[in-house]
Write a protein that holds these residues in place. Sequence first.
Motif, short mmCIF file in Angstrom:
data_model
loop_
_atom_site.label_atom_id
_atom_site.label_comp_id
_atom_site.label_asym_id
_atom_site.label_seq_id
_atom_site.Cartn_x
_atom_site.Cartn_y
_atom_site.Cartn_z
N LEU A 122 8.25 10.71 2.44
CA LEU A 122 7.00 11.04 1.73
C LEU A 122 6.30 9.75 1.33
O LEU A 122 6.88 8.88 0.66
N VAL A 123 5.05 9.62 1.77
CA VAL A 123 4.28 8.39 1.57
C VAL A 123 3.04 8.68 0.73
O VAL A 123 2.31 9.63 1.01
N GLY A 124 2.79 7.88 -0.30
CA GLY A 124 1.61 8.07 -1.14
C GLY A 124 0.81 6.80 -1.28
O GLY A 124 1.37 5.72 -1.51
N HIS A 125 -0.50 6.90 -1.12
CA HIS A 125 -1.39 5.76 -1.34
C HIS A 125 -2.12 5.95 -2.66
O HIS A 125 -2.63 7.02 -2.95
N SER A 126 -2.12 4.92 -3.50
CA SER A 126 -2.87 4.91 -4.73
C SER A 126 -2.48 6.07 -5.64
O SER A 126 -1.31 6.25 -5.98
N TYR A 127 -3.43 6.91 -6.03
CA TYR A 127 -3.13 8.10 -6.85
C TYR A 127 -2.16 9.02 -6.13
O TYR A 127 -1.40 9.76 -6.77
N ILE A 145 2.20 3.00 -1.17
CA ILE A 145 1.28 2.06 -0.54
C ILE A 145 0.14 1.76 -1.52
O ILE A 145 -0.72 2.59 -1.77
N ALA A 146 0.16 0.56 -2.11
CA ALA A 146 -0.83 0.19 -3.13
C ALA A 146 -0.99 1.34 -4.12
O ALA A 146 -2.09 1.81 -4.39
#
Length: 284
Positions: A109-114, A136-137
């Motif tokens: 499971l990959v999440g960027h920012s929020y 990711i950031a």
Amino acid sequence: MVHNSSSGSSFKRFGFGAAAAVGVAGALVALSVSGTAGATSGGTAVKARPTIVLEHGAFADASSWNDVIKRLQKAGYPVVAPANPLRGPASDAGYLRSVLDRIEGPVVLVGHSYGGTVISDAATGYEGKVKALVYIAAFLPEAGETSLGLSNKFPGSTLGDAIEAVPYTLTGGTSGTDIYIKRDKFRGQFAADVPRSQAALMAATQRPIAAAALEEKSTKAAWKTIPSWSLITTQDYNIPPAAQRFMSQRANAHTTEIKASHAVSASHPDAVTRIIQQAATTTR
């Protein structure tokens, strides 16, 4: 260059403005997604590759993952990049769990920012299925923390000066405020290392986040029980690099830093793909 190491006026007060953070790709979700079928090599069973689920954040849509998706698919990974409603951590995590429930086999499971806040909630209770979390950031909140508070914790965000708050009223009388990045400030704020023509498309298609989502407290922190990886962007004007480092270190995440803007999945898709593959292969 990459090197490795083991959030109106009320929004002006947090360096991150009113927008927790960012990004992901078009809804590619099928009713059921399964990993690569278990094959055999010399009579030895080969484990199925996990499905990579990419959760975008504020001011982006699922297409922000397109270049990463191409690379992952070429490497043989099944990929799902659902739309993030961007209404609040609890409701967005509930939506993401409905996506996870339709996927067979293991998941990274990959999440960027929020999106990092969302995956931290959604993965709790899915420890047997979600093998790794990749930020990711992104935000890696503890229970009780908000995107606004984490953005204010360290200096460096200029998002407060770049946002536009747009009130809305829905049928039935429900009202609220959505937060956008002003188009003339989008590239400098969000995607400074992305080509101008591409950044203009991203600005035109950005999806707003509900202002209330940025002050909603997180209630779960799956990084406490699931192995985590983090890509820190050192030229990020949305989530200060110091905040990213603080959260990543607290989570004992496998951390990589890169000289990139907040829109790192668009500007450095190879680096983003690499850290996802590291998580996928380490936890197989």
